[in-house]
Scaffold this active site. Sequence first.
Site, PDB file in Angstrom:
ATOM      1  N   HIS A   9       0.862  -1.188   0.000  1.00 50.09           N
ATOM      2  CA  HIS A   9       0.000   0.000   0.000  1.00 50.09           C
ATOM      3  C   HIS A   9       0.900   1.240   0.000  1.00 50.09           C
ATOM      4  O   HIS A   9       2.037   1.185   0.485  1.00 50.09           O
ATOM      5  CB  HIS A   9      -0.830  -0.059   1.283  1.00 50.09           C
ATOM      6  N   ASP A  38       2.866  -4.760   8.113  1.00 52.01           N
ATOM      7  CA  ASP A  38       1.671  -3.949   7.926  1.00 52.01           C
ATOM      8  C   ASP A  38       0.472  -4.883   8.101  1.00 52.01           C
ATOM      9  O   ASP A  38       0.165  -5.689   7.217  1.00 52.01           O
ATOM     10  CB  ASP A  38       1.700  -3.336   6.524  1.00 52.01           C
ATOM     11  N   LYS A  70     -10.396  -0.467  10.567  1.00 51.08           N
ATOM     12  CA  LYS A  70     -10.566  -1.662   9.731  1.00 51.08           C
ATOM     13  C   LYS A  70     -10.886  -2.888  10.582  1.00 51.08           C
ATOM     14  O   LYS A  70     -10.877  -4.019  10.100  1.00 51.08           O
ATOM     15  CB  LYS A  70      -9.291  -1.920   8.915  1.00 51.08           C
ATOM     16  N   GLN A 107      -4.788  -5.068   7.037  1.00 50.16           N
ATOM     17  CA  GLN A 107      -5.867  -5.931   6.534  1.00 50.16           C
ATOM     18  C   GLN A 107      -5.978  -7.247   7.298  1.00 50.16           C
ATOM     19  O   GLN A 107      -6.863  -8.046   6.999  1.00 50.16           O
ATOM     20  CB  GLN A 107      -5.653  -6.226   5.038  1.00 50.16           C
ATOM     21  N   CYS A 160      -4.881   2.692  -3.530  1.00 52.60           N
ATOM     22  CA  CYS A 160      -3.585   3.090  -2.934  1.00 52.60           C
ATOM     23  C   CYS A 160      -2.504   2.084  -3.283  1.00 52.60           C
ATOM     24  O   CYS A 160      -1.633   1.762  -2.460  1.00 52.60           O
ATOM     25  CB  CYS A 160      -3.692   3.287  -1.430  1.00 52.60           C
TER      26      CYS A 160
END
Length: 412
Positions: free
Chosen positions: A127, A205, A231, A208, A369
């Site tokens: 991203h 990261d 999220k 998600q 993104c």
Amino acid sequence: MNERAAVLPVEDLRRDFPILDQRIHGKPLVYLDNGATTQKPLCVLDAVRRFYERDNANVHRGIHELSARATDLFEAARERCAKFISSASEEIIFTRGTTEGINLVAGSLARGPLRAGDTVLVTQMEHHSNMVPWQLLAEYHGVRVEWLPIHGQEGRIDRDELVRLLDREPKLFAFTHISNTLGTINPVADFCALAKERGVMTLVDAAQSAGHMRLDVKSLGCDFLVCSGHKMCAPTGTGFLYGRQELLDSLPPYHGGGEMIDSVDYSGSTYKLSPSRFEAGTPNIGGAIGLAAAVDYLEKTGMDAIAAYDHELGQQAYDAIVSESLAEVIGPAVGRAGLVTFHVPGLHAHDLVTYADSQGIALRGGHHCNQALMRKLGYTATVRASFYFYNTTQEVEALLVCLRKAKAYFGL
Ligand code: PMP
């Protein structure tokens, strides 16, 4: 549906999300934009409201009762988040989300151990928020950014290639757990072990993944992990950075200001240890309390059941789109996360998303993104449907019906 997915009481869970029960353009809302942000259950809204109704005051400063309560709630929220990923409380720094978490690490490393000429290794599926902070370090600090290539329309990572690049001893390997566009689930523990053997720091990261599967930072073996509250059922403007304690305490601060100092004088200042060192200024107290309530809710629902369920919805959508040739789909064919990204030849992503909206279906269209990734795969824009535990197989079917109708509508 597999057995674990089938046990999730989806209809009951949906009642916790009043926003889902509405009509859009006369059609029942089908919310399939969870990769961008998830909806918030009543218990989260209640926790935030209760705080502002009864306990609101600034934290760590006042001696009065409300300030003590607010501080207790805020620190309890930190403990709750720590338990969620099996870390210590001191290793959790509240942030505005993943983007701020990565910038915090990049900014602190640049003032500390990262030197001009050092390399940061990043995958080609990241991203923008795991690309641009490193590119800024390249531009202003002379750090080199190296890209771990991905291969084919599935976006495969070649483990041997990763090993070769890690053998060149970058300072840090920063990579996504779940790709927000490809749906790839990277083997975090394996990647971190490879990096650790070579003395390379790791940043994961988890934007998600944090709300979608069980995370245990000790068994993942990462040095840093970042995620976004919004999220994972929590309010926007919340999230946390996990960092290994001794690493955090060895890094210089990111922001300067109130609450992060030991002592300040005109001649200079000294700083507290983590987490205070990295939390200058008044934090998002109500947000952190909402995040803790969200984490409670997710664990009560069951992280393993959530993972099995929404990954299954993603797979169903992927398999149906491919088998009916409804669109070109990117990302791995199996073992994918709960999202599917596709392109209908001859139909711009925005036109398809607008059509879906007219059918009550919320999708995402554009570069997600991931401009560089889109270009590499040969697209300017794609459409993404991203699922969560409150979505249903009927909603996957609604997506398929919508795709068929859209193709007919646009004469394709
Ligand atoms: N990384 C990934 C993989 C993401 O999907 C996102 C959000 N789309 C981000 C980082 C950025 O998260 P935020 O905007 O919440 O900071």
